[in-house]
Structures are given as structure tokens and as C-alpha cells.
Design a protein around this motif. Structure first.
Motif, mmCIF file in Angstrom:
data_model
loop_
_atom_site.group_PDB
_atom_site.id
_atom_site.type_symbol
_atom_site.label_atom_id
_atom_site.label_comp_id
_atom_site.label_asym_id
_atom_site.label_seq_id
_atom_site.Cartn_x
_atom_site.Cartn_y
_atom_site.Cartn_z
ATOM 1 N N VAL B 158 -2.933 5.008 -15.619
ATOM 2 C CA VAL B 158 -3.640 3.989 -16.406
ATOM 3 C C VAL B 158 -3.519 2.719 -15.387
ATOM 4 O O VAL B 158 -4.582 2.194 -14.967
ATOM 5 C CB VAL B 158 -3.042 3.697 -17.563
ATOM 6 C CG1 VAL B 158 -4.063 2.521 -18.221
ATOM 7 C CG2 VAL B 158 -3.389 4.963 -18.693
ATOM 8 N N PHE B 159 -2.413 2.359 -15.126
ATOM 9 C CA PHE B 159 -1.963 1.134 -14.190
ATOM 10 C C PHE B 159 -2.679 1.191 -12.925
ATOM 11 O O PHE B 159 -3.295 0.250 -12.471
ATOM 12 C CB PHE B 159 -0.474 1.151 -14.061
ATOM 13 C CG PHE B 159 0.222 0.063 -14.745
ATOM 14 C CD1 PHE B 159 -0.060 -1.346 -14.506
ATOM 15 C CD2 PHE B 159 0.847 0.536 -15.931
ATOM 16 C CE1 PHE B 159 0.805 -2.353 -15.590
ATOM 17 C CE2 PHE B 159 1.450 -0.573 -16.765
ATOM 18 C CZ PHE B 159 1.475 -1.690 -16.367
ATOM 19 N N GLN B 160 -2.526 2.189 -12.242
ATOM 20 C CA GLN B 160 -3.000 2.734 -10.749
ATOM 21 C C GLN B 160 -4.357 2.626 -10.769
ATOM 22 O O GLN B 160 -5.020 1.839 -10.093
ATOM 23 C CB GLN B 160 -2.464 3.875 -10.249
ATOM 24 C CG GLN B 160 -0.857 3.790 -10.046
ATOM 25 C CD GLN B 160 -0.419 3.940 -8.668
ATOM 26 O OE1 GLN B 160 -1.115 4.707 -7.811
ATOM 27 N NE2 GLN B 160 0.399 3.195 -8.501
ATOM 28 N N SER B 161 -5.058 3.301 -11.934
ATOM 29 C CA SER B 161 -6.496 3.032 -12.071
ATOM 30 C C SER B 161 -7.286 1.756 -11.951
ATOM 31 O O SER B 161 -8.188 1.430 -11.519
ATOM 32 C CB SER B 161 -7.197 4.056 -13.220
ATOM 33 O OG SER B 161 -6.163 4.837 -13.491
ATOM 34 N N ASP B 165 -6.343 0.151 -5.211
ATOM 35 C CA ASP B 165 -5.421 0.386 -4.099
ATOM 36 C C ASP B 165 -4.225 -0.429 -4.444
ATOM 37 O O ASP B 165 -4.018 -1.564 -4.838
ATOM 38 C CB ASP B 165 -6.115 -0.128 -2.656
ATOM 39 C CG ASP B 165 -5.312 0.587 -1.678
ATOM 40 O OD1 ASP B 165 -4.340 1.195 -1.759
ATOM 41 O OD2 ASP B 165 -5.671 0.127 -0.371
ATOM 42 N N VAL B 166 -3.090 0.341 -4.054
ATOM 43 C CA VAL B 166 -1.505 -0.645 -4.306
ATOM 44 C C VAL B 166 -0.969 -0.321 -2.994
ATOM 45 O O VAL B 166 -0.994 0.464 -2.078
ATOM 46 C CB VAL B 166 -1.108 -0.125 -5.459
ATOM 47 C CG1 VAL B 166 -1.488 -0.555 -6.715
ATOM 48 C CG2 VAL B 166 -0.574 1.237 -5.131
ATOM 49 N N MET B 171 3.739 -0.174 -5.716
ATOM 50 C CA MET B 171 4.082 0.997 -6.216
ATOM 51 C C MET B 171 5.758 1.498 -6.533
ATOM 52 O O MET B 171 5.853 1.832 -7.809
ATOM 53 C CB MET B 171 3.890 2.368 -5.338
ATOM 54 C CG MET B 171 4.118 3.605 -5.643
ATOM 55 S SD MET B 171 2.506 4.578 -5.743
ATOM 56 C CE MET B 171 3.042 6.130 -5.724
ATOM 57 N N ALA B 172 6.506 1.027 -5.660
ATOM 58 C CA ALA B 172 7.866 0.847 -6.219
ATOM 59 C C ALA B 172 8.193 0.291 -7.295
ATOM 60 O O ALA B 172 9.000 0.621 -8.067
ATOM 61 C CB ALA B 172 8.826 0.427 -4.901
#
Lengths: 580, 311
Positions: B158-161, B165-166, B171-172
Motif C-alpha cells: 500500500v505504502f509503495q503504491s 518511486d522510492v 525503502m530501508a
């Protein structure tokens, strides 16, 4: 009735370890006749438990029997040649083992009777439930427990009852030999006497042999027929108990017997060396309790109590009681680790729980402690000198690294340790006795005004106890430190203290000079405690006609009464207790 | 056991056993630990040496011919592998070796960074909960217990969508939010039992400050646990990161092992038998996990002497 149930012939047991082969047991030969009780006595590491485990073929890895033979029972079964299945059948049905701390070896999620049935079913196969019930009830009855105990879970029983359940489990298949490994080491003296009487009674009923493993010469003298003294894996003396107690031949046996302090016996302390100088700097009493009480939830650990220790002349005040009497609670209140529920703990007139950081540091320097467990007192990460060096520098006593080093070395020498051998080591490389002496050396180095000694010798081997107590006593005698000695051992309290307080269920039962309180007790609780101590004296009876249940009832009554008997005053210490 | 030690026959033999004993005595000289550390260092070395001796620009699309096989193999079109692209190229003409050189250290970096942040949080919260106790302890304990029950991948997807782009660091941080619970619980339990231990009481008697007790008396004894927990967390973090990347989430422009596998799957590499495209990154991930596992086993033996064998 004189056929041998166990014959050990030249039994040797080895443990291969990283530092070489250790001979835990060497050439032990011994015969036990049926119906006889034999005591294995020796210090930790002397091989007594290892020998017993070898008989059960339950030696811990990587130990192994290196030589000799073990013959069990009338048919002289060679235990070492049995296969695994035959050995499984032999355990419990022919030789049973009551382990150390047996109270922890019951399964907490099974009813008592199910655990008893397990033993029967494992040896005799499927058995009729009615028959199982009958036998488990009979076994419980034989150790003096009512039949309904079988329906209970272990946590619903007291320590003494759990221990008796373990005995019931050990005798349910009427084995030829029972091995009891320090069966009462975790129990207080009153319960100990009850459990030991139960054990010997059951053993006499089924006529089996009994090996009692222990380190307490008094307990041995009162419960066994023969004694086997082990030292460093060797059997140094073996014979009838009376003969060994009254005329021990081996110097080690003599040492073991003499290390048991007796009430009224000769003191193991040297008389006062000189007038000790006082360390006191204020006119206020050194330590004062003002109506202090402590309550944990629904449990009152300490009923309101007041006392004042003047401290102008250094004194040793003993606080004696069984586990749960509130004596350790008093110790932690004095150290300020715990805040009292009501009342005030004052040190030199200041409330311990309301000190400024600077005053707190002073208080910490002035009040030091020796704890029960010398194994836990050192941080395994550091060399042992950390425990001495850190407080010395922290309290600003040090005048540089060389001074600290010298102070540490002096303190070690004063307690009889070689500083070169000790200070650079890690805690696990030292014995319990050496560690406890180092803790005493630490107290000596810091020169506190008050020392709280909480069971300082209860976890140390018997032969070292007198030495360590003497070291502590010297703190008072030579360095003028007042000491609060917390203990369950009436005999040592009798010798070292100037004043004795007997605690029971958080209130004072009897208090006064030791010659009065312990030498001629008037309170029934003190009398019961003294009666329950097993003395290494064959002519002194331990098992009185009074039944254990009467004892329990009497104890309950005393707990409700909370009666206090004062037996005289000593200068410099006043005690007031508030009866209910 | 205080008993005599058997004398060894000759001096030379004694020296030999003494040497063996010394080796045994130093727990850090553990073969599993050596091999594990060696494998991980190998991946770091691949990243460093690769940047020096190989051209990292080959990760860009179209820098070589498409779908070339590794040296010594032929692809379906009958093209042989060339030394210019020793491990072949992918469907976009990117050099697989260059992808590994850039991607493998990236994956490791995400794992280590996430685990470091998680451990830091865990040490702080664990010590606070264990030492302060009371309401603070309740809050921290309930929070970490609740967090353990939430499947991290679900939340992260959910977060990444939402983020699109991260970066690797971002990401870490996201993953770190899911790896602090177990060190917190572990340290809290240890601190609770240590707080009552004799040497902590002795330190209090010595007038030690709370800070001293926490970091000079307690923490050194926790080191083996912390190491073990750290390595386990690195593994979890890498698994999570790769999982996200294989789903097509995570950094879009930076090559990672997971992203390479995602692209291979997406381009039908499995059907076209382009095994080098997905196989080699997978093998490298396996090497990474084996290395971490060996380190964990080795640390276990270090902190628990009973697991060590008598040699």
C-alpha cells in the motif's frame, strides 16, 4: 533382610572436557544392604550426584563410566550391561531417583494422580483405572497426603507437599533402591524435618535401600545408618554414622563435622582483638525504622516495626527467619532498593527515600551489602577487579590508579585471598567461596558505616562458611562497621550477633540477646525452629513425638496471634514492634 | 569437578593439544562464522572490484545486443555469448554482470540499513520498557505485540503504491518499521531479568548511574543476542525488499536483484529460456542468504558454548 541391593565395585567416572579428562569419581567401592539408609556426603563437585546418576545410567553428556561395575538388587543385575529398554524398565521399578529441587520436576499441566499413573502404566502396561486410582491413593496416603491431593495440580501444593508427592512417585513401584538427591535443600527447617521423617518412614515400610545425598552433616546424623564421605571423587571414609560422627578418622570428615556451628557450642570466632573505633559522624542513630511496613498486593511482607541502631559502638544485629518471613524485605528497605508502604527508613537522621543526588552517593558509600548469591554478584563481562575498582573510584576514594591497585590488594590479603591469583580473573574462573570473600573485600575497601549481609554464606560450601563469617565478623571488630546479619541459620546468628530478632510472617516473634533468644527460647516459634534443626549429635533426638500436622497448625495460630516476646535489651539498639 | 588432569605423554603432543584448546577457547574463531562472513564480503567485493574493473554504465538499456547468452552458451536464435558480455544481456540489452555489480550490493545495503535502524529502535525501546516499566512498558509492549501480528508486505505494498518511486534509503526506512519488534521484545525480556541480577544490584550499591548500568553493565552481556538478532533482521529485511521488488514495487530506476528478477518474469524470460536473466540474480541471492545463515549459526555457537563441539 541383609541381602545387598547395590554393590559398587571400583566405579570410576570420567568427563572429557576442553581442559582435559576429569576423573569425577575414582575407584568407589560400596555395598548397600536392603533396608539400610546410606548417606553420601561431600562438597559440591565431590562426585556424589555423579555416582547416583551412574547407577541410574543417566550421566550427563559427555560423562561415561570408565571402569568398575554396578550390581543392582538381589539377583545382582549388571546395570552397565543392560540395553536401553531393559534400563528403562529398571528405572523407577527397581531403582528410583528423587532429584534435587524435586518441586520443579513435576509437570505443571498434569494432575498429581495422572503423573503417578504415568509411572505405573509405563512399567506395567495398560492397567484398570480403578486399580490405578487405588494405588495412587495408597501411595499418597503413605506420604501422609489426603487422597484428594491427587486431583490437584502442582502449583496448588506447597513446597513440602510437592516434595512428598515426589517421594510418593519414587516409591509407588516399591523399588529396591531409592536415591534421594538433596531432597530438602530448598525447604525450610520445619518442612525439612517433616519431609525427611516421611521419607524414612516410607522407606522402612517397603524395606528398600536408600541413598541420601547431601552436604549437611546434621541432617545425615539424624537420618541415615551409614555414612560415605566423598572428596574429589574418592571415597575417603565409610562406616556407621555413629562411629563416624563420634570418632571421624579422615581429616576431611573432621573438618566437615567441625564446620557445623552449634548453638551453645564452642565459638568459631576469635575473641575481640581490640576496641574498634567508631565510624559514626552524626549524633543521630545510624539506622532507624519508624513504623515501617511493606505490603505487596494482598500480602503483608512486613508489619509496622520501629527500631533504632545507634552505631556508636559497632554491633551485629541478626534478623532470623524462614523464607517468606520478611527478612530480605527488611534488607532491601534498608538499602533503599524498595520504598516502604508506610513509615520512614532513616539513615543518620535522613529519610532514605528522599535524598538529593549528592546525599544519595554518600548514603551508597556508607551502606554496603553482601548478597546471598556470589555467582550472580559479578558481571560476567568484566574481570573481577571491576567490582572492586569501580565503586572505589566512583565514591572518590581513589588517589590514582596505583592507589586503587594497592587498596584492592590490601583488601584481598585481609580476607585471605592472593591478589595476584584473583584480581585478574573472570568471575567464572573463581569458586563461590572465593567470590563471596571478594565481595567482603569490596565492603572492606569502601569502609562503609553499615553493612547488610543477606544470607552471605548459605550458598557457600560448608567448610568455607566459618572462614567467611569470620571475615565478616572482623569487619566489625577491626574496622568498626555495624552489621545487619540476615539469615535463616540460628546457630551462626547465636555466635556472631549482639542482638537477635526472630521474624515470622513479617512480625517480630522474639527479640533479645542471642544467649536468651536462641539459647533458651520462650516463643513457641523459636522453639519449633530450634527443635527442627538437625544436629550432628547422635544423642540428640530430632524426630519428636509431635506430628508434623500439629506443627503446621501451631504455625498458623502463631501467624494469626503475632505475639512478640522481648528478652532483654542491649545498649545501642532499641526495638519496638506493634502487635495487632 | 575438582580432580586431576591426565598428563599428556610428550611435550610436542601437549603443545599441539594446547594449541587446539586455544583455538577451541576463542569462540570467535568459528568456521561457520568465517565462511558466512566470507560469502557476504565476497558480494561487497563484487560491488567494489566490479566498479573498478567493469563498466557500470552497461546497466543502461540498449548498451549491448538483446538477450545474449553467457560465454559458452547459445540462445534460441543461435547467437553465441561474447566476452563483451560474459554473463549475457537481458531483454533491454543491459549487461547482466553490470546489473549484478550494481544490484547485489544495493540489495545488501537495503537489508543492512533497515536492520540497523530497526535494531537502534529496538535497543532504545527495549531498554526503556524494561528499565522504566509501568505505563511506558505497557504501551511499548502492546505496540510491538500488535505490530507483530500485521503482515508487513501488505502494508508495504500500500505504502509503495502510494509513494510511486522510492529511493533505496526510503525503502530501508519503510522496512525498518517492521523489524524493530523482535529486538524490542528480546531486549526487554533480557533487561527485566538482568535488572534483578546480583551484579546490577552491586552496581547500584556502587552508586552507578542509570546510564552506566544500562550501557556498561547490561549492554556488554547482550552483545551476542544483539548480533544474532541483527543478522536475523538483515535476512528478514532482504526477503521483504526482494519480495516487494519482484512484485514490481520499490525503486524503479535503480538496479536491484529483485527488480532484475521482476523484469525477467515480466518479459517472459522463463518461456524464452533466458535462464541467465533470472537465474544468476537468484543464485546470488541464495549465496547471500547462505552467508547470513552461516553467520547466524556461528554466532549461536559463540553465544551458547554448549553447541560447540569438542574437536
Amino acid at each position: 533382610m541383609t541381602s545387598p541391593v547395590l554393590t559398587l565395585k571400583d566405579l570410576s567416572i570420567d568427563f572429557p572436557t576442553p581442559t582435559g579428562l576429569v576423573h569425577a569419581v575414582r575407584d568407589v567401592s560400596l555395598t548397600i544392604q536392603s533396608g539400610r539408609r546410606v548417606g553420601f556426603i561431600g562438597e559440591s563437585g565431590s562426585g556424589k550426584t555423579t555416582t547416583a546418576l551412574a547407577i541410574m545410567r543417566m550421566l550427563a553428556e559427555p560423562g561415561r563410566v570408565a571402569g568398575g561395575s554396578i550390581a543392582l538388587g538381589r539377583d545382582q543385575t549388571d546395570v552397565l550391561s543392560l540395553d536401553e529398554e531393559a534400563m528403562r524398565k529398571t528405572r523407577l521399578s527397581r531403582v528410583s531417583y528423587i532429584p534435587q529441587g524435586a518441586m520443579n520436576s513435576l509437570n505443571p499441566v498434569m494432575r498429581i494422580e495422572n503423573q503417578l499413573w504415568d509411572g505405573i502404566v509405563a512399567h506395567e502396561g495398560k492397567t484398570d483405572p480403578g486399580e490405578l486410582k487405588r494405588r495412587s491413593d495408597a501411595a499418597l496416603a503413605s506420604v501422609g497426603l489426603p487422597a484428594h491431593t491427587g486431583r490437584l495440580y502442582p502449583h496448588e501444593l506447597s513446597g513440602g507437599m510437592k516434595q512428598r508427592v515426589c517421594i510418593a512417585l519414587g516409591v509407588i513401584l516399591t523399588p529396591e533402591l531409592i536415591i534421594a538427591d538433596e531432597p530438602t535443600s530448598a525447604l525450610d527447617v520445619v518442612t525439612q524435618r517433616h519431609v525427611m521423617q516421611t521419607l524414612t518412614k516410607v522407606q522402612a515400610e517397603i524395606g528398600s535401600g536408600l541413598i541420601l545425598i547431601g552436604h549437611d552433616m546434621g541432617l545425615m546424623a539424624q537420618s541415615v545408618d551409614e555414612l560415605a564421605v566423598l572428596k574429589d571423587g574418592e571415597l575417603v571414609e565409610h562406616g556407621l554414622t555413629r562411629q563416624i560422627i563420634e570418632s571421624p578418622e579422615h581429616p576431611y570428615t573432621q573438618e566437615l563435622i567441625h564446620s557445623v556451628p552449634l548453638v551453645g557450642g564452642e565459638s568459631f570466632l576469635s575473641p575481640a582483638i581490640g576496641a574498634p573505633s567508631s565510624q559514626k559522624s552524626s549524633a543521630e542513630p545510624l539506622l532507624e525504622f519508624r513504623e515501617v511496613s511493606k505490603v505487596y498486593g494482598a500480602n503483608t511482607a512486613l508489619h509496622p516495626m520501629s527500631f533504632a541502631l545507634d552505631g556508636t559502638v559497632p554491633q551485629i544485629i541478626s534478623i532470623v527467619g524462614q523464607s517468606g518471613s520478611g527478612k530480605s524485605t527488611m534488607g532491601s528497605l534498608m538499602l533503599g532498593f524498595n520504598a516502604p508502604t508506610s513509615g520512614e527508613v532513616l539513615f543518620e537522621g535522613k529519610d532514605v527515600s528522599r535524598l538529593s543526588p549528592a546525599e544519595r552517593l554518600h548514603f551508597r558509600k556508607d551502606v554496603q551489602a553482601v548478597f546471598q548469591d556470589p555467582y550472580a554478584c559479578f558481571n560476567p563481562f568484566y574481570r573481577v577487579n571491576h567490582a572492586l575498582k569501580f565503586p572505589y573510584e566512583r565514591f572518590g576514594l581513589s588517589k590514582g590508579a596505583a592507589d586503587t591497585q594497592r587498596a584492592m590488594e590490601d583488601a584481598c590479603v585481609a580476607v585471605g585471598l592472593d591478589p595476584d591469583l584473583i584480581l585478574g580473573r573472570y568471575p567464572h574462573q573463581l569458586s563461590g567461596g572465593q567470590r563471596q570473600r571478594l565481595i567482603v573485600a569490596r565492603a572492606l575497601m569502601l569502609q562503609p558505616k553499615l553493612l547488610i549481609a543477606d544470607e552471605p554464606v548459605s550458598m557457600v560450601d560448608a567448610s568455607l562458611r566459618a572462614t567467611i563469617l569470620k571475615n565478616i565478623y572482623d569487619l566489625k571488630d577491626r574496622y568498626g562497621i555495624s552489621i545487619l546479619y540476615i539469615t535463616h541459620d540460628l546457630a551462626t546468628a547465636y555466635h556472631v550477633s549482639d542482638y537477635v530478632i526472630v521474624l515470622y510472617h513479617g512480625s517480630v516473634a522474639e527479640a533479645g540477646p542471642p544467649k536468651e533468644v536462641i539459647g533458651a527460647p520462650r516463643h513457641p516459634y523459636t522453639q519449633l525452629l530450634i527443635d527442627s534443626i538437625p544436629w550432628p549429635d547422635m544423642n540428640r533426638s530430632w524426630g519428636t513425638s509431635r506430628s508434623a500436622d500439629d506443627d503446621v497448625l501451631a504455625l498458623k495460630k502463631m501467624a494469626e496471634e503475632r505475639k512478640t516476646i522481648f528478652r532483654g535489651e542491649v545498649d545501642g539498639f532499641t526495638l519496638r514492634s506493634f502487635a495487632a | 569437578m575438582t580432580a586431576s588432569i591426565e598428563p599428556t605423554p610428550t611435550a610436542a603432543e601437549a603443545r599441539k593439544t594446547a594449541r587446539q584448546m586455544r583455538r577451541f577457547d576463542n569462540p570467535w574463531l568459528n568456521p561457520k562464522l568465517f565462511w558466512g562472513a566470507g560469502l557476504l564480503l565476497g558480494i561487497v567485493a563484487l560491488g567494489i572490484l566490479g566498479r573498478i574493473f567493469w563498466d557500470p554504465d552497461l546497466v543502461f538499456t540498449g548498451s549491448a545486443m538483446l538477450k545474449l547468452p553467457p560465454v559458452g552458451f547459445e540462445n534460441l536464435r543461435g547467437q553465441a555469448g561474447t566476452l563483451a558480455n560474459p554473463l549475457g544481456t537481458d531483454g533491454g540489452g543491459r549487461d547482466v554482470l553490470a546489473l549484478l555489480i550494481i544490484g547485489a550490493p544495493n540489495s545488501l545495503f537495503v537489508g543492512v540499513l533497515a536492520s540497523l535502524i530497526g535494531m537502534g529502535l529496538g535497543i532504545f525501546l527495549g531498554f526503556t520498557a524494561g528499565f522504566v516499566g509501568g505505563r511506558t512498558d505497557d504501551v511499548i509492549r502492546v505496540l510491538s505485540d500488535v505490530m507483530i501480528t500485521i503482515p508487513p508486505l501488505l502494508i508495504l505494498v500500500v505504502f509503495q503504491s502510494a509513494f510511486g518511486d522510492v529511493s533505496l534509503t526510503m525503502m530501508a526506512f519503510l522496512i525498518a518499521g517492521f523489524v524493530w519488534q523482535s529486538p524490542t521484545r528480546l531486549i526487554r525480556a533480557q533487561v527485566l531479568s538482568m535488572r534483578e541480577s546480583g551484579y546490577v544490584q552491586m552496581a547500584r550499591l556502587s552508586g552507578a548511574s542509570t546510564f552506566h548500568i544500562m550501557f556498561r553493565e547490561m549492554l556488554p552481556n547482550l552483545v551476542p543476542y544483539l548480533f544474532g538478532s541483527f543478522i536475523a533482521n538483515v535476512t528478514t529485511s532482504i526477503v521483504t525488499a526482494v519480495g516487494l521488488e519482484v512484485l514490481g514495487l520499490g525503486p524503479q530506476r535503480i538496479p536491484t536483484l529483485g527488480r532484475t528478477i521482476y523484469e525477467a518474469i515480466n518479459a517472459g524470460a522463463l518461456i524464452q529460456n533466458l535462464w541467465w536473466w533470472w537465474g544468476i540474480p537468484t543464485a546470488l541471492l541464495a549465496v547471500m542468504f547462505i552467508g547470513l545463515l552461516l553467520i547466524n549459526l556461528g554466532l549461536d555457537e559463540v553465544s551458547n558454548p554448549r553447541l560447540r563441539k569438542l574437536s
